[in-house]
Design an enzyme around this catalytic site. Structure first.
Site, PDB file in Angstrom:
ATOM      1  N   ASP A   1       0.872  -1.166   0.000  1.00  0.00           N
ATOM      2  CA  ASP A   1       0.000   0.000   0.000  1.00  0.00           C
ATOM      3  C   ASP A   1       0.920   1.229   0.000  1.00  0.00           C
ATOM      4  O   ASP A   1       2.147   1.105   0.058  1.00  0.00           O
ATOM      5  CB  ASP A   1      -0.871  -0.037   1.261  1.00  0.00           C
TER       6      ASP A   1
ATOM      7  N   ALA B   1       0.027   5.305   1.462  1.00  0.00           N
ATOM      8  CA  ALA B   1      -0.079   6.120   2.672  1.00  0.00           C
ATOM      9  C   ALA B   1      -0.236   5.256   3.921  1.00  0.00           C
ATOM     10  O   ALA B   1      -1.096   4.379   3.986  1.00  0.00           O
ATOM     11  CB  ALA B   1      -1.243   7.095   2.562  1.00  0.00           C
TER      12      ALA B   1
ATOM     13  N   LYS C   1     -11.484   6.318  -3.065  1.00  0.00           N
ATOM     14  CA  LYS C   1     -12.018   7.471  -2.353  1.00  0.00           C
ATOM     15  C   LYS C   1     -13.496   7.749  -2.659  1.00  0.00           C
ATOM     16  O   LYS C   1     -14.232   8.218  -1.797  1.00  0.00           O
ATOM     17  CB  LYS C   1     -11.157   8.704  -2.636  1.00  0.00           C
TER      18      LYS C   1
ATOM     19  N   ASP D   1      -1.574  -1.120   5.881  1.00  0.00           N
ATOM     20  CA  ASP D   1      -1.742  -0.568   7.231  1.00  0.00           C
ATOM     21  C   ASP D   1      -3.200  -0.440   7.632  1.00  0.00           C
ATOM     22  O   ASP D   1      -3.502   0.120   8.686  1.00  0.00           O
ATOM     23  CB  ASP D   1      -1.068   0.799   7.328  1.00  0.00           C
TER      24      ASP D   1
END
Length: 264
Positions: free
Chosen positions: A8, A10, A49, A183
Site C-alpha cells: 500500500d 499512505a 475514495k 496498514d
C-alpha cells in the site's frame, strides 16, 4: 519462493500515520457543513475514495448532520461535490505528505537484490498517484508497477482485482508466492480476497492514527499499548503476519521461503 510484494502507499511506505487523506476528508466535509472525527474517517480507510465518501455519507451521525443542515439526505450530486472538493484538497496536501517511512528504502533494496518484484495498490486515483509516485521516486523508492482502481474498471478494495491484475502482469500463477503489505483492514481484506499472504504494519499505520511526532512523544509503555491495540485489530481479521516496522518484512519473506523449500 516469494516472487512479488505488493505494498500500500499512505501509512505503509509513505505519509507516517496516513495524515494527508484524513486532513483532506475533514476539509471536504467541513466545506459542506459536516464535522467528521478521525475514527469515522479511518474506519474504511484504504478504499477507493469515491467508495469511501459513500461509506461516510451513509453513517448515521453524518446523515443526522446532513438532515439538520439541509433538511434532507445527501444525493449523488452531493457526493460528487464532496468528491471533487476532496480531490482538490488531497492533491494539495500530497505534495507535503509523501516522505518515505523509516526502513522503506532498506526493504526495497533487499527485494531488488533478491529479484523479488515490487508493486503497489492504493485507494488513490491515477492523478493523485502521479504526485506520490514522482516524489517517492525522487527519494529512491520506485515500484515496478503502480496500480489504482482505474486500471481495473474501478474495482477498488476490498476487491482482489488490483492484485490479480498485478499477478497477471508479473506472470505469477500461485497467489501463495505473493505478499500484500498494508496498514488498514481493507488492505488485509483485499489480500485475503486475492488468496495472497497478508502482512499488517503497526507503526505509522492508519489504524494507529498517530503522527511520527505523536508516537515518539509516548513513553515505552504507552507505545507498547498503542502497538498492541493495532495488533489486536489485525488479528481480528486473520492477518497472516503483523510487523512493527516495514523492514521486519525481510524476516517474514525468509521464513516463508524456508517453509516453501521444506514443503518441496
Amino acid at each position: 519462493m516469494i516472487e512479488a510484494v505488493i505494498f500500500d502507499w499512505a501509512g505503509t511506505t509513505v505519509d507516517y500515520g496516513s495524515l494527508a487523506p484524513v486532513i483532506a476528508f475533514k476539509k471536504a466535509f467541513k466545506d459542506v457543513g459536516i464535522e467528521l472525527t478521525d475514527s469515522e474517517i479511518r474506519q474504511d480507510m484504504g478504499m477507493a475514495k469515491w467508495d469511501h465518501i459513500g461509506k461516510i455519507l451513509n453513517m448515521n451521525d453524518v446523515k443526522d448532520q446532513w438532515k439538520h443542515e439541509y433538511g434532507s439526505l445527501p444525493t449523488n450530486d452531493d457526493r460528487k461535490r464532496i468528491y471533487l472538493g476532496f480531490q482538490k484538497s488531497l492533491i494539495k496536501y500530497l505534495r507535503d505528505y509523501t516522505e518515505l517511512k523509516s526502513g522503506v528504502l532498506k526493504t526495497f533494496n533487499y527485494l531488488k537484490e533478491y529479484g523479488i518484484k515490487v508493486a503497489t495498490t492504493t485507494g488513490y486515483t491515477n492523478e493523485m498517484m502521479r504526485i506520490v509516485e514522482k516524489k517517492a521516486s525522487e527519494n529512491g523508492y520506485a515500484p515496478e508497477l503502480v496500480v489504482t482502481s482505474e486500471d481495473v474498471h474501478d474495482q477498488g478494495r476490498p476487491s482482489p482485482a488490483m492484485i490479480q491484475y498485478i499477478m497477471e502482469k508479473f506472470n505469477i500463477d500461485d497467489p501463495q508466492k505473493v505478499i500484500k503489505v498494508g496498514d488498514t483492514l481493507v488492505d488485509i481484506e483485499e489480500g485475503h480476497n486475492a488468496g495472497v499472504k497478508t502482512v499488517g504494519i503497526v507503526e505509522g499505520s492508519s489504524l494507529m492514527g498517530l503522527s511520527q511526532v505523536e508516537f515518539d512523544e509516548l513513553d515505552d509503555e504507552q507505545q507498547l499499548v498503542k502497538r498492541n491495540e493495532v495488533k489486536r485489530k489485525f488479528e481480528l481479521v486473520n492477518t497472516d503476519f503483523i510487523i512493527d516496522n516495514i523492514y521486519d518484512l525481510v524476516q517474514i519473506i525468509e521464513y516463508l521461503n524456508e517453509a516453501m523449500d521444506k514443503k518441496w
